[in-house]
Enzyme design. Structure first.
Site, PDB file in Angstrom:
ATOM      1  N   HIS A 100       7.726   5.427   5.637  1.00  0.00           N
ATOM      2  CA  HIS A 100       6.925   5.257   4.420  1.00  0.00           C
ATOM      3  C   HIS A 100       6.161   6.552   4.177  1.00  0.00           C
ATOM      4  CE1 HIS A 100       4.220   4.304   7.756  1.00  0.00           C
ATOM      5  NE2 HIS A 100       3.324   4.900   7.005  1.00  0.00           N
ATOM      6  N   HIS A 146       0.827  -1.220   0.000  1.00  0.00           N
ATOM      7  CA  HIS A 146       0.000   0.000   0.000  1.00  0.00           C
ATOM      8  C   HIS A 146       0.845   1.247   0.000  1.00  0.00           C
ATOM      9  CE1 HIS A 146      -3.310  -2.684   0.757  1.00  0.00           C
ATOM     10  NE2 HIS A 146      -2.542  -3.271   1.640  1.00  0.00           N
ATOM     11  N   THR A 193      -2.754   4.141  10.916  1.00  0.00           N
ATOM     12  CA  THR A 193      -3.756   4.682   9.982  1.00  0.00           C
ATOM     13  C   THR A 193      -4.133   3.664   8.903  1.00  0.00           C
ATOM     14  OG1 THR A 193      -2.102   5.580   8.459  1.00  0.00           O
ATOM     15  CG2 THR A 193      -2.837   7.017  10.258  1.00  0.00           C
ATOM     16  N   HIS A 228       2.439   8.544   2.445  1.00  0.00           N
ATOM     17  CA  HIS A 228       1.043   8.475   1.991  1.00  0.00           C
ATOM     18  C   HIS A 228       0.865   9.619   1.004  1.00  0.00           C
ATOM     19  CE1 HIS A 228      -0.247   5.699   5.252  1.00  0.00           C
ATOM     20  NE2 HIS A 228       0.792   6.259   5.857  1.00  0.00           N
ATOM     21  N   HIS A 249       5.818   9.193   7.232  1.00  0.00           N
ATOM     22  CA  HIS A 249       5.694   8.621   8.594  1.00  0.00           C
ATOM     23  C   HIS A 249       6.959   7.858   8.947  1.00  0.00           C
ATOM     24  CE1 HIS A 249       1.012   8.593   8.249  1.00  0.00           C
ATOM     25  NE2 HIS A 249       1.495   9.778   8.596  1.00  0.00           N
ATOM     26  N   GLU A 259      -2.370  12.500   5.305  1.00  0.00           N
ATOM     27  CA  GLU A 259      -3.405  11.893   6.162  1.00  0.00           C
ATOM     28  C   GLU A 259      -3.918  12.904   7.191  1.00  0.00           C
ATOM     29  OE1 GLU A 259      -1.785   7.796   7.233  1.00  0.00           O
ATOM     30  OE2 GLU A 259      -3.437   7.471   5.838  1.00  0.00           O
TER      31      GLU A 259
HETATM   32  N1  LIG Z   1       0.552   4.707   8.697  1.00  0.00           N
HETATM   33  S1  LIG Z   1       1.155   4.443  10.151  1.00  0.00           S
HETATM   34  O1  LIG Z   1       0.108   4.730  11.125  1.00  0.00           O
HETATM   35  O2  LIG Z   1       2.376   5.195  10.328  1.00  0.00           O
HETATM   36  C1  LIG Z   1       1.558   2.747  10.325  1.00  0.00           C
HETATM   37  C2  LIG Z   1       2.791   2.380  10.870  1.00  0.00           C
HETATM   38  C3  LIG Z   1       3.109   1.024  11.049  1.00  0.00           C
HETATM   39  C4  LIG Z   1       2.187   0.038  10.685  1.00  0.00           C
HETATM   40  C5  LIG Z   1       2.541  -1.397  10.920  1.00  0.00           C
HETATM   41  O3  LIG Z   1       3.671  -1.712  11.225  1.00  0.00           O
HETATM   42  N2  LIG Z   1       1.566  -2.337  10.812  1.00  0.00           N
HETATM   43  C6  LIG Z   1       1.854  -3.736  11.126  1.00  0.00           C
HETATM   44  C7  LIG Z   1       1.389  -4.077  12.531  1.00  0.00           C
HETATM   45  F1  LIG Z   1       1.884  -3.168  13.406  1.00  0.00           F
HETATM   46  F2  LIG Z   1       1.808  -5.291  12.869  1.00  0.00           F
HETATM   47  F3  LIG Z   1       0.062  -4.010  12.581  1.00  0.00           F
HETATM   48  C8  LIG Z   1       0.960   0.400  10.141  1.00  0.00           C
HETATM   49  C9  LIG Z   1       0.653   1.771   9.956  1.00  0.00           C
HETATM   50 ZN   LIG Z   2       1.694   5.855   7.545  1.00  0.00          ZN
END
Ligand SMILES: NS(=O)(=O)c1ccc(C(=O)NCC(F)(F)F)cc1
Ligand SMILES: [Zn+2]
Length: 262
Positions: free
Chosen positions: A93, A63, A198, A95, A118, A105
């Site tokens: 990463h 994504h 998010t 968005h 992020h 976001e």
């Molecule tokens: N877009 S965000 O909020 O920075 C964001 C940062 C990290 C993760 C992530 O590591 N998901 C995998 C997990 F943690 F095992 F669920 C998802 C979103």
């Molecule tokens: Zn993010």
């Protein structure tokens, strides 16, 4: 491939069907209403200490594209601000949206930025793994940085794009010696609030730190983000390109946003 995305049939409006946390009490992103932010003079400055050798690889995480770091030891950490102790850098990463008018976001007083960076860290002092930290209210700290379009080329982001463009077969490509602190703006003033991931599973374990000052990218670089997936999605059955990957803003539900500045 995940069972969620950003299309009408699997996007943010229906995430709650598979991920009930989507309607939780501390969801992200939010609209930062600057007049309602509470100036907290006791907030220490943000302090990042990144070791360029800890960068591992860049990958297409379905994504977005993610630059991952070696988080096996305390090599690259963030401290200060709202954080107690040091949080270890794990990945960063971006968005973005289908055009330069929106795609970030978080919003500031309802204003859209074209993209958002992020930088993700986890509390390695309290927890033994990222996944464990991600289950706890103070487990993660994400540094959010807005991108604005200026047609001066910001060389560092350009180098990421060029590296990423080199990667062909949808696998990850390794690269060395990248220090993400070069992506940070000079001014480290920030807003902070308790929120969530998010993207699904939308875990409510993120202490958000949003820098007030955006960094500049060129319009061409943003179009590279959008086009990247079209060049790498060799398999026809998969969506042709990642033209947007931002979640709409979520209800504040009584949360307070603090500011490090007046
Ligand atoms: N877009 S965000 O909020 O920075 C964001 C940062 C990290 C993760 C992530 O590591 N998901 C995998 C997990 F943690 F095992 F669920 C998802 C979103
Ligand atoms: Zn993010």
């Amino acid at each position: 491939m995940d069972n969620w995305g950003y299309a009408d049939h699997n996007g943010p409006k229906v995430w709650h069907e598979l991920f009930p946390l989507a309607n939780g009490e501390r969801q992200s992103p939010i609209d930062i209403v600057t007049k309602a932010a509470i100036y907290d003079p006791s907030l220490p400055p943000i302090n990042v200490d990144y070791d360029p050798s800890s960068v591992k690889l860049i990958m297409n995480s379905g994504h977005t594209f993610t630059v991952e770091f070696d988080d096996g030891e305390d090599k690259s950490v963030i401290r200060g601000g709202p954080l107690h102790g040091s949080y270890r850098l794990q990945q960063f990463h971006f968005h973005w949206g289908p055009c330069d008018d929106y795609g970030a976001e978080h919003k500031v007083d309802g204003r859209d930025y074209p993209a958002e960076l992020h930088i993700v860290h986890w509390n390695a002092e309290k927890f033994s793994s990222f996944v464990e930290a991600a289950q706890n209210p103070d487990g993660l700290a994400v540094l959010g940085i807005f991108l604005k379009v200026r047609n001066l080329i910001r060389i560092h982001l350009l180098s990421i794009c060029l590296i990423f463009l080199l990667y062909q077969d949808g696998k990850q490509s390794s690269f060395t010696n990248f220090d993400p602190s070069c992506l940070l703006p000079d001014c480290k003033e920030f807003w902070t609030y308790p929120g969530s991931l998010t993207i699904p599973p939308l875990l409510e374990s993120v202490i958000w730190i949003l820098l007030k000052e955006p960094i500049a990218v060129s319009s061409r670089q943003l179009s590279q983000f959008r086009s990247l997936f079209s060049t790498t999605e060799t398999d026809e059955s998969k969506p042709c390109c990642m033209e947007k990957n931002h979640r709409p803003v979520q209800p504040l539900k009584g949360r307070k946003v603090r500011a490090s500045f007046l």
